[in-house]
Every structure is written in C-alpha cells, then in structure tokens.
Enzyme design. Structure first.
Site, mmCIF file in Angstrom:
data_model
loop_
_atom_site.group_PDB
_atom_site.id
_atom_site.type_symbol
_atom_site.label_atom_id
_atom_site.label_comp_id
_atom_site.label_asym_id
_atom_site.label_seq_id
_atom_site.Cartn_x
_atom_site.Cartn_y
_atom_site.Cartn_z
ATOM 1 N N HIS A 12 1.294 -1.336 0.282
ATOM 2 C CA HIS A 12 0.130 -0.086 0.259
ATOM 3 C C HIS A 12 0.280 1.128 -0.325
ATOM 4 C CE1 HIS A 12 -3.306 2.084 2.124
ATOM 5 N NE2 HIS A 12 -3.106 3.056 1.253
ATOM 6 N N HIS A 14 2.039 4.871 -2.816
ATOM 7 C CA HIS A 14 0.669 5.195 -3.968
ATOM 8 C C HIS A 14 1.951 6.494 -4.661
ATOM 9 C CE1 HIS A 14 -3.474 5.660 -2.966
ATOM 10 N NE2 HIS A 14 -3.007 5.281 -2.058
ATOM 11 N N HIS A 192 -9.156 1.113 -1.232
ATOM 12 C CA HIS A 192 -9.128 1.720 0.025
ATOM 13 C C HIS A 192 -10.836 1.736 0.700
ATOM 14 C CE1 HIS A 192 -5.558 3.616 -1.495
ATOM 15 N NE2 HIS A 192 -5.628 4.328 -0.318
ATOM 16 N N GLU A 195 -11.296 3.478 6.043
ATOM 17 C CA GLU A 195 -10.098 5.150 6.603
ATOM 18 C C GLU A 195 -10.889 5.651 7.230
ATOM 19 O OE1 GLU A 195 -7.701 6.834 3.394
ATOM 20 O OE2 GLU A 195 -6.499 7.272 4.317
ATOM 21 N N ASP A 273 1.658 4.227 3.114
ATOM 22 C CA ASP A 273 0.669 4.956 1.710
ATOM 23 C C ASP A 273 1.352 6.059 1.084
ATOM 24 O OD1 ASP A 273 -1.545 5.707 1.543
ATOM 25 O OD2 ASP A 273 -2.729 6.437 3.331
ATOM 26 N N ASP A 274 1.784 7.456 1.633
ATOM 27 C CA ASP A 274 1.818 8.751 1.141
ATOM 28 C C ASP A 274 3.205 8.684 2.093
ATOM 29 O OD1 ASP A 274 -0.061 8.647 -0.740
ATOM 30 O OD2 ASP A 274 -1.192 8.184 1.245
HETATM 31 N N1 ADE Z 1 -4.736 9.113 -1.844
HETATM 32 C C1 ADE Z 1 -2.922 8.610 -1.070
HETATM 33 N N2 ADE Z 1 -3.056 8.201 -0.715
HETATM 34 C C2 ADE Z 1 -4.905 8.044 -0.712
HETATM 35 C C3 ADE Z 1 -5.388 7.225 1.411
HETATM 36 N N3 ADE Z 1 -5.202 7.527 2.312
HETATM 37 N N4 ADE Z 1 -6.616 7.828 1.536
HETATM 38 C C4 ADE Z 1 -7.355 7.578 0.501
HETATM 39 N N5 ADE Z 1 -6.812 8.082 -1.628
HETATM 40 C C5 ADE Z 1 -5.619 8.436 -1.342
HETATM 41 ZN ZN ZN Z 2 -3.663 4.498 0.326
#
Ligand code: ADE
Ligand code: ZN
Length: 337
Positions: A12, A14, A192, A195, A273-274
């Site tokens: 996971h 991006h 997703h 969350e 994630d990011d």
């Molecule tokens: N796009 C990038 N990160 C995300 C996240 N945590 N939740 C939903 N969309 C995303």
């Molecule tokens: Zn994500």
C-alpha cells in the site's frame, strides 16, 4: 552483527505519495511549474493535515509538476531506491492515472516512465514490483470505466485495480461495474475502505467489488461480524499507521487498533501509504509500531510474513521470501540471546 531491516512486501504505497519535496522542487524548476515555495523544508512545513481531504488537496496540487516520461521514471526510481533501504523485496504500487490525464499527460507517458523505473528496480535493486491502477472515487463510476477502457492497451503493465481518494460519500457500490470489468480482464482487485468510512464501506468492498485485499480497513474493528468475516476468509488489511495518525483517522499511535486487529487473528500488513507526506517509509512504520506496542521479534516476523502472504506473488516466490523472514528472525534472536 547487524541483521538490518526486515525483508517485507510493501502493498500500500501511492507512487505519487512518494514525491519528496526535494524532487518536487527539481521537477517544478525543470517544467516551469509554480510552487508556493522552492525551499523543500518550507514546503514540508505545509504538511499539517486535519483529515484525508486536507491531505488530498495538497497531494493533487503537487502532481502538476509531473509532465514527462522522465519525471515519472525519476519518481518511481527514487521510491525504489529508498524502498530497497527499507527492506522492501516486493512492491505492489498504486498510481492515479486520472490525476495525470486531467493534467493533460497521456497514459503512455505515465506507463512509460513508471514501467522503466520498475524494470530498473528489478534489475539493479533486486525489488520485484508491479503497478495497481487506482480509480479516484470522487470522480465516480462512469469516469472509472472510461479510465479502465483507456488503459486496456497497457494491460501488460499493471496487475490490478484499486480505489482511492475521498472515501466518505463515495461508497464502493458506485464502482461495481468497473470492478466486474476488471475481474473479467483477469486483474486483481483491491480498494481503500474503512479509513475514514465506516465498516459498511468494507462490507461493500468485499460483497460488491470482490476485493482480494482491503486498504486501511482499520474501522473494521468496530464491527465484530466483519472482523469474523475478515478472519475466516483471511482477507488482508494493508494498514498504514503513520498515515492514520497524520490524517487523524486515529487520535494517537497508541490508540491505533493495530494490536486489536492482530489479536483478532486478521492478516494485517504494514505499509507507508504516502511516505513523503506522513513522515516515514515502511521501515519507519514498522519501527513506530514495534516501539509503540512493544512488539517482540516473533510479532515483527508475523507482520513481515503477512506482507508476503498478502502479496500477489506466485506461491513459489512467496515461499522464498518467507524463508528470508525466518532467516532474519533467527539472526535477530541469535543477536539478542
Ligand atoms: N490517495 C493517496 N493516499 C490516499 C489515502 N490514504 N486514502 C485515500 N486516497 C489516497
Ligand atoms: Zn492509500
């Protein structure tokens, strides 16, 4: 003896969320795209989020700097170089083509750069990596179908589809048709869910989209029936603890449901994630939960094993990686005994 990082699969992440402010500035200068500042530290200072949308607003705006195949290659390779240091042996990487299409970038440019980076990562960094094409849920089901159709000429360059962006108000039920089409094309399916949205979004992702993994899924803990389904079917959750803290999906790391999800017997994995926005890559996320919850080497090995089990690798490759986790655990136990 230093046994180093745990071998892991990152499931996971991006690729757009790995755009560090240093590369952001380089690409902005290269492509003459204005930024609020050209100081990487000052840009990072702006990353104070109150929820998912407050993050997405900055994340999408920053993506205007990605214009050429070279830009996408640089972005992909920078992640893989950092991921190799984090112990990543397998990466299943999300990308958001609709954002780039809206910025006037053809799919061939996006695929061209990312696929070249993945090839380089495989050959020179020893990371097995594949792409998962994500639909932006705020753009709706018809736009997702259009995107999938446009991506059909590139079917050999991605292994699955996902669903991301603003969750609440955009339930999985809007995307049944595009996920059915993806399944018919032989693609893997993830989404997703849970969350910011409640357990009902996770139920829908399982029942209506047929997902094989749930991204985040942390709010599943609120629904005992759902927990039982996830446990019985061993549906993996790709949990991103530092993301959940930064986006205030959990008030503190100590309040994160990770220990409860593990105790319930769910197939929990850890990802970043990011990472450029949330203060850490997968090794940082693993270290944070190890420290916060006092996880012992056996519990850390479970997280590492789960990541390979939950991956879309062939069984023989999973076994090879699981043996590497066992070897790492033995080295660690020897070191501390
Ligand atoms: N796009 C990038 N990160 C995300 C996240 N945590 N939740 C939903 N969309 C995303
Ligand atoms: Zn994500």
């Amino acid at each position: 003896m230093n046994v180093g990082t745990w071998p892991v699969a990152e499931l996971h992440v991006h690729i757009e969320g790995t755009l560090e402010t240093e590369l952001l500035v380089t690409l902005a200068r290269r492509n003459n795209v204005p930024l609020p500042s050209y100081d990487p530290d000052a840009l990072r200072e702006l990353y104070r989020f109150t929820d998912l949308q407050s993050f997405l607003d900055i994340y999408y705006a920053n993506l205007a700097v990605l214009r050429t195949e070279e830009d996408f290659y640089d972005l992909g390779l920078a992640y893989l170089v950092r991921a190799a240091r984090a112990g990543v042996r397998r990466a299943e990487i999300f990308f958001d083509p609709q954002t780039h299409l809206a910025n006037g970038i053809p799919l061939a440019v996006v695929f061209g750069g990312l696929t070249r980076a993945l090839t380089e990562g495989r050959e020179n960094l020893g990371i097995s990596a594949d792409l998962i094409l994500c639909f932006l849920r705020h753009l709706g089901g018809a736009a997702a179908l259009e995107t999938l159709d446009a991506a059909i000429p590139f079917l050999d360059q991605f292994i699955g589809v996902g669903l991301d962006s603003a969750e609440v108000g955009f339930p999985p039920s809007l995307f049944t048709e595009v996920f059915a089409k993806a399944q018919a094309l032989g693609l893997h399916r993830v989404a997703h869910a849970g969350e910011e949205g409640g357990p009902d979004y996770v139920h829908e992702a399982l029942d209506l989209l047929g997902v094989e993994r749930v991204d985040h899924g942390i709010r599943a803990i609120e629904d005992p029936d759902l927990v039982q389904i996830l446990r019985d079917r061993q549906i993996p959750l790709t949990v991103c603890p530092l993301s959940n803290v930064c986006l205030q999906a959990t008030p503190t790391l100590g309040a994160h449901p990770l220990p409860a999800l593990l105790a319930a017997g769910l197939l929990v994995t850890i990802s970043s994630d990011d990472p450029a926005y949330f203060g850490g890559y997968v090794d940082d996320n693993l270290a944070a939960v190890e420290h916060e919850f006092g996880l012992d080497p056996h519990e850390m090995a479970t997280l590492a094993r789960n990541s390979f089990r939950a991956s879309f690798l062939p069984e023989a490759e999973k076994r090879r990686h699981l043996a590497a986790v066992d070897e790492h655990l033995e080295g660690l136990l020897r070191l501390i005994s």
